[in-house]
Write a protein that holds these residues in place. Structure first.
Motif, PDB file in Angstrom:
ATOM      1  N   HIS A  18     -13.303  -2.088 116.292  1.00  0.00           N
ATOM      2  CA  HIS A  18     -14.565  -1.359 116.462  1.00  0.00           C
ATOM      3  C   HIS A  18     -15.790  -2.235 116.698  1.00  0.00           C
ATOM      4  O   HIS A  18     -16.890  -1.707 116.813  1.00  0.00           O
ATOM      5  N   GLY A  19     -15.630  -3.540 116.760  1.00  0.00           N
ATOM      6  CA  GLY A  19     -16.759  -4.417 117.060  1.00  0.00           C
ATOM      7  C   GLY A  19     -17.085  -5.368 115.924  1.00  0.00           C
ATOM      8  O   GLY A  19     -16.850  -5.079 114.748  1.00  0.00           O
ATOM      9  N   SER A  20     -17.633  -6.500 116.300  1.00  0.00           N
ATOM     10  CA  SER A  20     -17.877  -7.572 115.333  1.00  0.00           C
ATOM     11  C   SER A  20     -18.988  -7.264 114.332  1.00  0.00           C
ATOM     12  O   SER A  20     -19.133  -7.964 113.335  1.00  0.00           O
ATOM     13  N   ASP A  21     -19.757  -6.192 114.569  1.00  0.00           N
ATOM     14  CA  ASP A  21     -20.834  -5.859 113.632  1.00  0.00           C
ATOM     15  C   ASP A  21     -20.397  -4.859 112.555  1.00  0.00           C
ATOM     16  O   ASP A  21     -21.179  -4.519 111.670  1.00  0.00           O
ATOM     17  N   ILE A  22     -19.149  -4.419 112.584  1.00  0.00           N
ATOM     18  CA  ILE A  22     -18.656  -3.482 111.572  1.00  0.00           C
ATOM     19  C   ILE A  22     -18.569  -4.199 110.229  1.00  0.00           C
ATOM     20  O   ILE A  22     -18.078  -5.325 110.129  1.00  0.00           O
ATOM     21  N   HIS A  23     -19.067  -3.509 109.202  1.00  0.00           N
ATOM     22  CA  HIS A  23     -19.004  -4.059 107.847  1.00  0.00           C
ATOM     23  C   HIS A  23     -18.604  -2.943 106.892  1.00  0.00           C
ATOM     24  O   HIS A  23     -19.216  -1.881 106.878  1.00  0.00           O
ATOM     25  N   ILE A  24     -17.572  -3.190 106.102  1.00  0.00           N
ATOM     26  CA  ILE A  24     -17.113  -2.236 105.098  1.00  0.00           C
ATOM     27  C   ILE A  24     -17.483  -2.790 103.728  1.00  0.00           C
ATOM     28  O   ILE A  24     -17.039  -3.863 103.340  1.00  0.00           O
ATOM     29  N   LEU A  25     -18.308  -2.042 103.014  1.00  0.00           N
ATOM     30  CA  LEU A  25     -18.784  -2.438 101.692  1.00  0.00           C
ATOM     31  C   LEU A  25     -18.143  -1.539 100.648  1.00  0.00           C
ATOM     32  O   LEU A  25     -18.269  -0.309 100.719  1.00  0.00           O
ATOM     33  N   VAL A  26     -17.457  -2.129  99.681  1.00  0.00           N
ATOM     34  CA  VAL A  26     -16.857  -1.367  98.588  1.00  0.00           C
ATOM     35  C   VAL A  26     -17.914  -1.230  97.497  1.00  0.00           C
ATOM     36  O   VAL A  26     -18.349  -2.216  96.909  1.00  0.00           O
ATOM     37  N   CYS A  27     -18.337   0.014  97.253  1.00  0.00           N
ATOM     38  CA  CYS A  27     -19.389   0.276  96.257  1.00  0.00           C
ATOM     39  C   CYS A  27     -18.817   0.681  94.903  1.00  0.00           C
ATOM     40  O   CYS A  27     -19.360   0.304  93.874  1.00  0.00           O
ATOM     41  N   ARG A  28     -17.776   1.495  94.925  1.00  0.00           N
ATOM     42  CA  ARG A  28     -17.072   1.878  93.707  1.00  0.00           C
ATOM     43  C   ARG A  28     -15.584   1.772  93.986  1.00  0.00           C
ATOM     44  O   ARG A  28     -15.135   1.989  95.109  1.00  0.00           O
ATOM     45  N   CYS A  29     -14.837   1.436  92.951  1.00  0.00           N
ATOM     46  CA  CYS A  29     -13.401   1.251  93.144  1.00  0.00           C
ATOM     47  C   CYS A  29     -12.674   1.513  91.824  1.00  0.00           C
ATOM     48  O   CYS A  29     -13.074   0.996  90.780  1.00  0.00           O
TER      49      CYS A  29
END
Length: 88
Positions: A18-29
């Motif tokens: 999906h592109g090099s600017d995609i960022h997935i941040l885990v907020c709760r787990c």
């Protein structure tokens, strides 16, 4: 594989698709003691990345949130943007 390495691998995989600017941040787990999981996906194609994530995650719910511009300092401004939020 540690959870940190798994998160890193998911980010790398999403960026390839999906592109090099995609960022997935885990907020709760659940792994960290929370009652549920919550991730925020940002980047130009965040919605498509989130849709892919939801397709393979049972019970996942996708919403989008608008983030207004934030002025941190004279030369430091975070522009307004929309992110995808996934809970499961």
């Amino acid at each position: 594989m540690s959870i940190a390495n798994e998160i890193k691998a998911i980010n790398e995989s999403a960026r390839k698709i999906h592109g090099s600017d995609i960022h997935i941040l885990v907020c709760r787990c659940i792994h960290f003691g929370n009652d549920d999981n919550l991730i925020i996906i940002s980047g130009k194609n965040h919605h498509l990345a989130a849709l892919d994530f939801v397709k393979v995650t049972p019970g996942a719910i996708l919403t989008e949130e608008f983030r207004p511009e934030v002025v941190w300092d004279v030369d430091d401004v975070s522009p307004a943007h929309t992110v995808s939020v996934v809970t499961f």
